[in-house]
Motif scaffolding. Structure first.
Motif, PDB file in Angstrom:
ATOM      1  N   ALA A  43       8.604 107.611  38.532  1.00 48.08           N
ATOM      2  CA  ALA A  43       8.998 106.374  39.208  1.00 48.08           C
ATOM      3  C   ALA A  43       9.697 106.649  40.526  1.00 48.08           C
ATOM      4  N   LEU A  44      10.618 107.610  40.532  1.00 51.86           N
ATOM      5  CA  LEU A  44      11.311 107.945  41.772  1.00 51.86           C
ATOM      6  C   LEU A  44      10.331 108.456  42.827  1.00 51.86           C
ATOM      7  N   ASN A  45       9.355 109.231  42.395  1.00 53.23           N
ATOM      8  CA  ASN A  45       8.397 109.805  43.332  1.00 53.23           C
ATOM      9  C   ASN A  45       7.530 108.729  43.983  1.00 53.23           C
ATOM     10  N   VAL A  46       6.985 107.819  43.181  1.00 52.71           N
ATOM     11  CA  VAL A  46       6.088 106.809  43.766  1.00 52.71           C
ATOM     12  C   VAL A  46       6.868 105.726  44.498  1.00 52.71           C
ATOM     13  N   ALA A  47       8.104 105.456  44.079  1.00 51.89           N
ATOM     14  CA  ALA A  47       8.930 104.498  44.821  1.00 51.89           C
ATOM     15  C   ALA A  47       9.193 105.019  46.229  1.00 51.89           C
ATOM     16  N   ALA A  48       9.422 106.328  46.347  1.00 50.48           N
ATOM     17  CA  ALA A  48       9.626 106.923  47.663  1.00 50.48           C
ATOM     18  C   ALA A  48       8.360 106.854  48.515  1.00 50.48           C
ATOM     19  N   ARG A  49       7.211 106.712  47.852  1.00 47.82           N
ATOM     20  CA  ARG A  49       5.940 106.598  48.560  1.00 47.82           C
ATOM     21  C   ARG A  49       5.578 105.142  48.876  1.00 47.82           C
ATOM     22  N   GLY A  50       6.459 104.196  48.515  1.00 48.37           N
ATOM     23  CA  GLY A  50       6.269 102.804  48.909  1.00 48.37           C
ATOM     24  C   GLY A  50       5.772 101.871  47.833  1.00 48.37           C
ATOM     25  N   ALA A  51       5.601 102.347  46.610  1.00 49.13           N
ATOM     26  CA  ALA A  51       5.113 101.486  45.539  1.00 49.13           C
ATOM     27  C   ALA A  51       6.246 100.629  44.974  1.00 49.13           C
ATOM     28  N   ARG A  52       5.925  99.399  44.579  1.00 53.74           N
ATOM     29  CA  ARG A  52       6.840  98.626  43.737  1.00 53.74           C
ATOM     30  C   ARG A  52       6.799  99.257  42.353  1.00 53.74           C
ATOM     31  N   LEU A  72      18.495 104.248  39.310  1.00 54.97           N
ATOM     32  CA  LEU A  72      17.207 103.575  39.505  1.00 54.97           C
ATOM     33  C   LEU A  72      17.385 102.315  40.349  1.00 54.97           C
ATOM     34  N   GLN A  73      18.463 101.560  40.098  1.00 55.18           N
ATOM     35  CA  GLN A  73      18.714 100.354  40.885  1.00 55.18           C
ATOM     36  C   GLN A  73      18.903 100.693  42.354  1.00 55.18           C
ATOM     37  N   ARG A  74      19.633 101.774  42.646  1.00 56.36           N
ATOM     38  CA  ARG A  74      19.837 102.168  44.048  1.00 56.36           C
ATOM     39  C   ARG A  74      18.527 102.500  44.746  1.00 56.36           C
ATOM     40  N   HIS A  75      17.531 102.947  43.970  1.00 57.56           N
ATOM     41  CA  HIS A  75      16.231 103.286  44.544  1.00 57.56           C
ATOM     42  C   HIS A  75      15.232 102.135  44.454  1.00 57.56           C
ATOM     43  N   GLY A  76      15.705 100.943  44.118  1.00 59.20           N
ATOM     44  CA  GLY A  76      14.848  99.765  44.102  1.00 59.20           C
ATOM     45  C   GLY A  76      13.860  99.726  42.952  1.00 59.20           C
ATOM     46  N   ILE A  77      14.175 100.406  41.857  1.00 55.29           N
ATOM     47  CA  ILE A  77      13.266 100.497  40.717  1.00 55.29           C
ATOM     48  C   ILE A  77      13.765  99.577  39.601  1.00 55.29           C
TER      49      ILE A  77
END
Length: 300
Positions: A43-52, A72-77
Motif C-alpha cells: 500500500a505504501l509503495n503504490v500510494a507513493a506512485r499516485g494510486a488511491r 497509514l493516515q499520514r500517507h493518505g491510505i
C-alpha cells in the motif's frame, strides 16, 4: 486507480549489521521500529506512485496498532483495520552485512484479517492479496463468492508461507486470480518440483514453471528470480527483465516493492517490459534502505 491490499499489518523491529554471536551481548549498527507486513508495504509503495489506496488488515488494541494506523493516515491510505484482542503482529528482522535478512515473526492479530468481512471490494480496480492465514483466506474466498460476477477489479495473489504450505487450500484463490506473483522457489513448490536449488534460475526455467502455474485462460504469472531478474508470463509469451545491480543494505522489502510496482503499472495499461522496468527500479530503491518500505520509522 483504486488499489486495495489485503494481508498483514505488523511492526518490524529491524536489527542491522548482525554478526555471529561471540558472547552474551553484541553491539549492532542499528535497531529501528518500522511498519511492515505485505499489505502495508504494498500500500505504501503504490500510494507513493499516485494510486488511491486502502488496506484490509487487523491489529491489536495496543500502542503498535495505533502507530500503524497513524502512519497509514499520514500517507493518505484508508485503513480498514479492526481492533483484535490479540496483540499487533511483530517481527524481529535480523539483517547481516550482506543485506540478507532473517525474520522471527509473531503473527498476533494479523492472522485474523477478514474476520468481519471485506466490505467495499467492488470499489477497487485492483485487489492485491498478500500472505494470509488459512482462516483469512477462507473468509476472503467467501466474500468473493458473494460478489456477483464479473468482478470490476483484477485479483492479484501473492501467497505467503502458510498458503504455500498447503497448495490444495490455495487453489480457490489461485484459480480465480488474474495474476499470481511468486518467487522461483515458490513457483517450483507449487509445481511439485523439489529439484530447484537456486533463487535465480534461467528465464527458460522460469517460463516453464510459469506455464505450469496457469490454471485458466486469461491468467498471468509473475516469477521473481532474485538477482537474476524477473519473468512475466502472460499466458502466451514470457517477458524477461534483468535485475538492477545496486548495493544491498537490506532485502526484507524487495519482493513487496517489486510485485506491487509491477501490478500498479500492469493494471494501468503499461506494456510488460515497461511494467517490469518500473518494478525493477522500485525493488532497487528498497534494497538500499534498512526497512521494508520508505515510510520511515514508526513514531507518534
Amino acid at each position: 486507480m483504486q488499489f486495495t491490499t489485503i494481508g498483514a499489518a505488523i511492526v518490524d523491529i529491524v536489527v542491522s549489521r548482525v554478526r555471529p554471536m561471540s558472547g552474551a551481548k553484541q553491539d549492532v549498527e542499528h535497531i529501528g521500529l518500522y511498519a511492515g507486513g505485505g499489505a502495508v508495504n504494498a500500500a505504501l509503495n503504490v500510494a507513493a506512485r499516485g494510486a488511491r489506496t486502502s488496506v484490509y488488515a487487523c491489529v491489536g488494541r495496543d500502542l503498535e496498532g495505533g502507530l500503524l494506523r497513524d502512519l497509514l493516515q499520514r500517507h493518505g491510505i484508508r485503513a480498514a483495520m479492526p481492533d483484535h484482542v490479540l496483540p499487533t503482529g511483530k517481527a524481529v528482522v535480523m539483517v547481516d552485512d550482506s543485506g540478507a535478512a532473517r525474520a522471527y515473526a509473531q503473527r498476533g492479530a494479523s492472522a485474523w484479517v477478514g474476520e468481519h468481512g471485506f466490505p467495499d471490494l467492488r470499489q477497487a480496480d485492483v485487489v492485491y492479496v498478500t500472505g494470509l492465514s488459512l482462516e483469512s483466506q477462507s473468509w476472503l474466498q467467501a466474500a468473493l463468492a458473494d460478489l456477483s460476477a464479473p468482478w470490476p477489479f483484477r485479483l492479484v495473489v501473492t501467497p505467503g508461507a502458510r498458503q504455500l504450505s498447503d497448495p490444495a487450500a490455495l487453489h480457490g484463490l489461485w484459480d480465480q486470480a488474474d495474476l499470481l506473483c511468486v518467487n522461483a522457489r515458490e513457483a517450483a513448490k507449487l509445481c511439485g518440483d523439489e529439484s530447484l536449488n537456486t533463487d535465480a534460475p534461467s528465464p527458460e526455467v522460469a517460463r516453464s514453471l510459469a506455464q505450469r502455474l496457469i490454471h485458466r485462460p486469461g491468467q498471468a504469472v509473475l516469477v521473481t528470480l532474485g538477482s537474476g531478474g524477473a519473468l512475466f508470463y502472460d499466458g502466451a509469451d514470457g517477458h524477461f527483465h534483468p535485475a538492477r545491480m545496486v548495493p544491498a543494505v537490506s532485502t526484507i522489502g524487495a519482493g513487496d516493492a517489486f510485485a506491487s510496482a509491477f501490478v500498479h503499472a500492469w493494471a494501468d495499461g503499461a506494456a510488460p517490459q515497461a511494467a517490469l522496468a518500473a518494478a525493477t527500479d522500485s525493488a532497487a530503491r528498497i534494497i538500499q534502505v534498512i526497512p521494508a518500505n520508505q515510510a520511515g520509522p514508526l513514531r507518534a
